[in-house]
Structure formats: structure tokens, C-alpha cells
Design a protein around this motif. Structure first.
Motif, PDB file in Angstrom:
ATOM      1  N   GLY A  92     -16.471   1.831   8.591  1.00 53.29           N
ATOM      2  CA  GLY A  92     -17.368   2.829   8.035  1.00 53.29           C
ATOM      3  C   GLY A  92     -17.531   2.757   6.525  1.00 53.29           C
ATOM      4  N   VAL A  93     -16.999   1.724   5.888  1.00 53.44           N
ATOM      5  CA  VAL A  93     -17.142   1.555   4.443  1.00 53.44           C
ATOM      6  C   VAL A  93     -17.487   0.097   4.153  1.00 53.44           C
ATOM      7  N   SER A  94     -18.108  -0.132   2.996  1.00 52.33           N
ATOM      8  CA  SER A  94     -18.449  -1.502   2.630  1.00 52.33           C
ATOM      9  C   SER A  94     -17.449  -2.085   1.634  1.00 52.33           C
ATOM     10  N   ALA A  95     -16.618  -1.252   1.032  1.00 48.07           N
ATOM     11  CA  ALA A  95     -15.570  -1.704   0.119  1.00 48.07           C
ATOM     12  C   ALA A  95     -14.378  -0.768   0.265  1.00 48.07           C
ATOM     13  N   TRP A  96     -13.158  -1.324   0.186  1.00 49.03           N
ATOM     14  CA  TRP A  96     -11.966  -0.501   0.347  1.00 49.03           C
ATOM     15  C   TRP A  96     -11.799   0.451  -0.825  1.00 49.03           C
ATOM     16  N   ARG A  97     -11.431   1.669  -0.499  1.00 44.79           N
ATOM     17  CA  ARG A  97     -11.013   2.653  -1.487  1.00 44.79           C
ATOM     18  C   ARG A  97      -9.553   2.957  -1.219  1.00 44.79           C
ATOM     19  N   LEU A  98      -8.862   3.524  -2.200  1.00 40.35           N
ATOM     20  CA  LEU A  98      -7.457   3.855  -1.999  1.00 40.35           C
ATOM     21  C   LEU A  98      -7.274   4.846  -0.852  1.00 40.35           C
ATOM     22  N   VAL A  99      -8.214   5.764  -0.703  1.00 42.21           N
ATOM     23  CA  VAL A  99      -8.130   6.753   0.373  1.00 42.21           C
ATOM     24  C   VAL A  99      -8.162   6.056   1.727  1.00 42.21           C
ATOM     25  N   ASP A 100      -9.063   5.075   1.878  1.00 44.77           N
ATOM     26  CA  ASP A 100      -9.178   4.353   3.146  1.00 44.77           C
ATOM     27  C   ASP A 100      -7.913   3.549   3.434  1.00 44.77           C
ATOM     28  N   LEU A 101      -7.403   2.881   2.413  1.00 48.34           N
ATOM     29  CA  LEU A 101      -6.195   2.079   2.605  1.00 48.34           C
ATOM     30  C   LEU A 101      -4.986   2.951   2.900  1.00 48.34           C
ATOM     31  N   ARG A 102      -4.927   4.114   2.267  1.00 48.19           N
ATOM     32  CA  ARG A 102      -3.822   5.039   2.531  1.00 48.19           C
ATOM     33  C   ARG A 102      -3.833   5.491   3.985  1.00 48.19           C
ATOM     34  N   GLU A 103      -5.025   5.818   4.487  1.00 49.39           N
ATOM     35  CA  GLU A 103      -5.131   6.229   5.893  1.00 49.39           C
ATOM     36  C   GLU A 103      -4.770   5.075   6.824  1.00 49.39           C
ATOM     37  N   VAL A 111      -1.300   2.647  10.822  1.00 50.83           N
ATOM     38  CA  VAL A 111      -0.726   1.422  11.379  1.00 50.83           C
ATOM     39  C   VAL A 111       0.790   1.374  11.244  1.00 50.83           C
ATOM     40  N   TYR A 112       1.312   1.732  10.059  1.00 49.70           N
ATOM     41  CA  TYR A 112       2.746   1.566   9.802  1.00 49.70           C
ATOM     42  C   TYR A 112       3.530   2.871   9.868  1.00 49.70           C
ATOM     43  N   GLY A 113       2.844   4.003   9.918  1.00 50.42           N
ATOM     44  CA  GLY A 113       3.537   5.283   9.983  1.00 50.42           C
ATOM     45  C   GLY A 113       4.210   5.664   8.673  1.00 50.42           C
ATOM     46  N   VAL A 114       3.723   5.127   7.565  1.00 49.13           N
ATOM     47  CA  VAL A 114       4.308   5.397   6.250  1.00 49.13           C
ATOM     48  C   VAL A 114       3.269   6.118   5.410  1.00 49.13           C
ATOM     49  N   ARG A 115       3.697   7.201   4.751  1.00 49.32           N
ATOM     50  CA  ARG A 115       2.773   7.970   3.923  1.00 49.32           C
ATOM     51  C   ARG A 115       2.947   7.582   2.463  1.00 49.32           C
ATOM     52  N   TYR A 116       1.842   7.262   1.819  1.00 47.11           N
ATOM     53  CA  TYR A 116       1.802   6.957   0.399  1.00 47.11           C
ATOM     54  C   TYR A 116       0.845   7.928  -0.273  1.00 47.11           C
ATOM     55  N   SER A 117       1.130   8.254  -1.509  1.00 48.38           N
ATOM     56  CA  SER A 117       0.130   8.944  -2.315  1.00 48.38           C
ATOM     57  C   SER A 117      -0.824   7.871  -2.826  1.00 48.38           C
ATOM     58  N   GLU A 118      -1.958   8.282  -3.360  1.00 42.41           N
ATOM     59  CA  GLU A 118      -2.891   7.292  -3.892  1.00 42.41           C
ATOM     60  C   GLU A 118      -2.249   6.540  -5.053  1.00 42.41           C
ATOM     61  N   TRP A 119      -1.479   7.236  -5.882  1.00 44.51           N
ATOM     62  CA  TRP A 119      -0.810   6.593  -6.999  1.00 44.51           C
ATOM     63  C   TRP A 119       0.230   5.588  -6.488  1.00 44.51           C
ATOM     64  N   GLY A 120       1.011   5.987  -5.479  1.00 44.61           N
ATOM     65  CA  GLY A 120       2.026   5.091  -4.925  1.00 44.61           C
ATOM     66  C   GLY A 120       1.409   3.855  -4.301  1.00 44.61           C
ATOM     67  N   GLU A 150      11.676  -0.239  -0.954  1.00 45.20           N
ATOM     68  CA  GLU A 150      10.286  -0.307  -0.496  1.00 45.20           C
ATOM     69  C   GLU A 150      10.153   0.379   0.856  1.00 45.20           C
ATOM     70  N   GLN A 151       9.013   1.038   1.053  1.00 44.45           N
ATOM     71  CA  GLN A 151       8.785   1.700   2.337  1.00 44.45           C
ATOM     72  C   GLN A 151       8.281   0.710   3.379  1.00 44.45           C
ATOM     73  N   LEU A 152       7.566  -0.312   2.951  1.00 43.19           N
ATOM     74  CA  LEU A 152       7.073  -1.345   3.857  1.00 43.19           C
ATOM     75  C   LEU A 152       7.919  -2.597   3.677  1.00 43.19           C
ATOM     76  N   THR A 153       8.214  -3.280   4.774  1.00 44.86           N
ATOM     77  CA  THR A 153       8.967  -4.522   4.692  1.00 44.86           C
ATOM     78  C   THR A 153       8.084  -5.601   4.073  1.00 44.86           C
ATOM     79  N   ALA A 154       8.689  -6.737   3.745  1.00 47.44           N
ATOM     80  CA  ALA A 154       7.929  -7.836   3.143  1.00 47.44           C
ATOM     81  C   ALA A 154       6.847  -8.333   4.109  1.00 47.44           C
ATOM     82  N   GLY A 155       7.163  -8.370   5.399  1.00 50.25           N
ATOM     83  CA  GLY A 155       6.177  -8.800   6.397  1.00 50.25           C
ATOM     84  C   GLY A 155       5.010  -7.820   6.502  1.00 50.25           C
ATOM     85  N   GLN A 156       5.316  -6.532   6.465  1.00 48.02           N
ATOM     86  CA  GLN A 156       4.258  -5.527   6.520  1.00 48.02           C
ATOM     87  C   GLN A 156       3.383  -5.586   5.278  1.00 48.02           C
TER      88      GLN A 156
END
Length: 149
Positions: free
Chosen positions: A78-89, A94-103, A54-60
Motif C-alpha cells: 500500500g505504499v510506494s516507498a518505505w516509511r519508518l512507520v511502515d517498517l515499524r509495523e 513479523v518478528y514480534g518486536v516493538r521499536y519506536s521510530e527513533w529506535g 539487540e532485540q533482533l538477532t543478526a539473522g533477523q
């Protein structure tokens, strides 16, 4: 099938013939025989594969899940509901880890989160007025005469 191939080889077949009858390559049969000799019948079974770490620890991951469940603030995010793009950014910032939208989608699934979005509501909406509006509109049930032929 590996045990069958080993049994055929022990019965006197050539390893190539025993492997062909079991639907495997000769090298795979050779490896199975070596594991059988070293560990017995239990050594022939597939071993657990650990996969990519895993790229993120259990705590993260727990912190990310709490962040997602808290939901976005329209003024800050700036959004009213989370999108994968927003969560990826957010994860990258915050964590310095890059994910694809699929990942990231797969990570959310492992966290028991659904990709379904709640119906957005306006931040200045009045729930009491909306409930009164819903109660005030009569709903007519369609009878047999009201249906189209």
C-alpha cells in the motif's frame, strides 16, 4: 586524571584533596585506587560497556535489510516507498518486536541504511517515454543579458 589523582594520594595528600584537584569525587578515586592495586595502570582506564542487547538477532537483521532493499510492492504494502512507520509495523508483525521510530531509525543506521528515500516512480510509468520527454525539452543557458539587475 585518575593516575594523577593516585599519584597525588601516594605523595601524601588526603584522598579528598587529591580527588578535588583531579576533578573527581573521593569515592571515584577510591575505586580507581582499588583497580590500580588489582590490575596496575591498565586497570585505571575505562572499561568497554556492552550496552543494551539487540532485540533482533543478526539473522533477523539481515532478513530485514534484504526486505528493505527489495522495496515495497504497492499492491501488497500500500505504499510506494518505505516509511519508518511502515517498517515499524512490519517488524512488529513479523518478528514480534516493538521499536519506536527513533529506535528503528538507529537500527537502520547500524545496518548502513540511509533514511533518504528514492524518488518515487509510478508503477505504470513508461521509462522510455520519460527519457524522450527529457531529451525533447531544450534547456537555455542564462546569459549575462538574461539575468535580473
Amino acid at each position: 586524571m585518575r593516575l594523577l589523582a593516585i599519584a597525588n594520594a601516594l605523595e601524601g595528600m588526603t584522598r579528598a584533596e587529591a580527588a578535588r584537584l583531579a576533578g573527581m569525587e573521593r569515592q571515584a578515586l577510591h575505586d580507581a585506587i582499588r583497580r590500580f592495586n588489582a590490575e596496575g595502570p591498565d586497570g585505571v582506564h575505562d572499561r568497554h560497556r556492552t550496552g543494551r542487547p539487540e532485540q533482533l538477532t543478526a539473522g533477523q537483521q539481515a532478513t530485514l535489510k534484504a526486505h528493505i532493499l527489495r522495496g515495497p510492492e504497492p499492491e501488497r504494502d500500500g505504499v510506494s516507498a518505505w516509511r519508518l512507520v511502515d517498517l515499524r509495523e512490519h517488524v512488529e508483525r513479523v518478528y514480534g518486536v516493538r521499536y519506536s521510530e527513533w529506535g528503528l531509525s538507529c537500527l537502520l543506521k547500524r545496518l548502513n541504511l540511509s533514511r533518504q528515500k528514492t524518488r518515487p516512480s509510478h508503477p505504470k510509468g513508461n521509462p522510455a517515454a520519460q527519457a524522450a520527454f527529457k531529451k525533447g525539452t531544450p534547456v537555455k543557458a542564462a546569459g549575462p543579458r538574461d539575468r535580473a539587475p
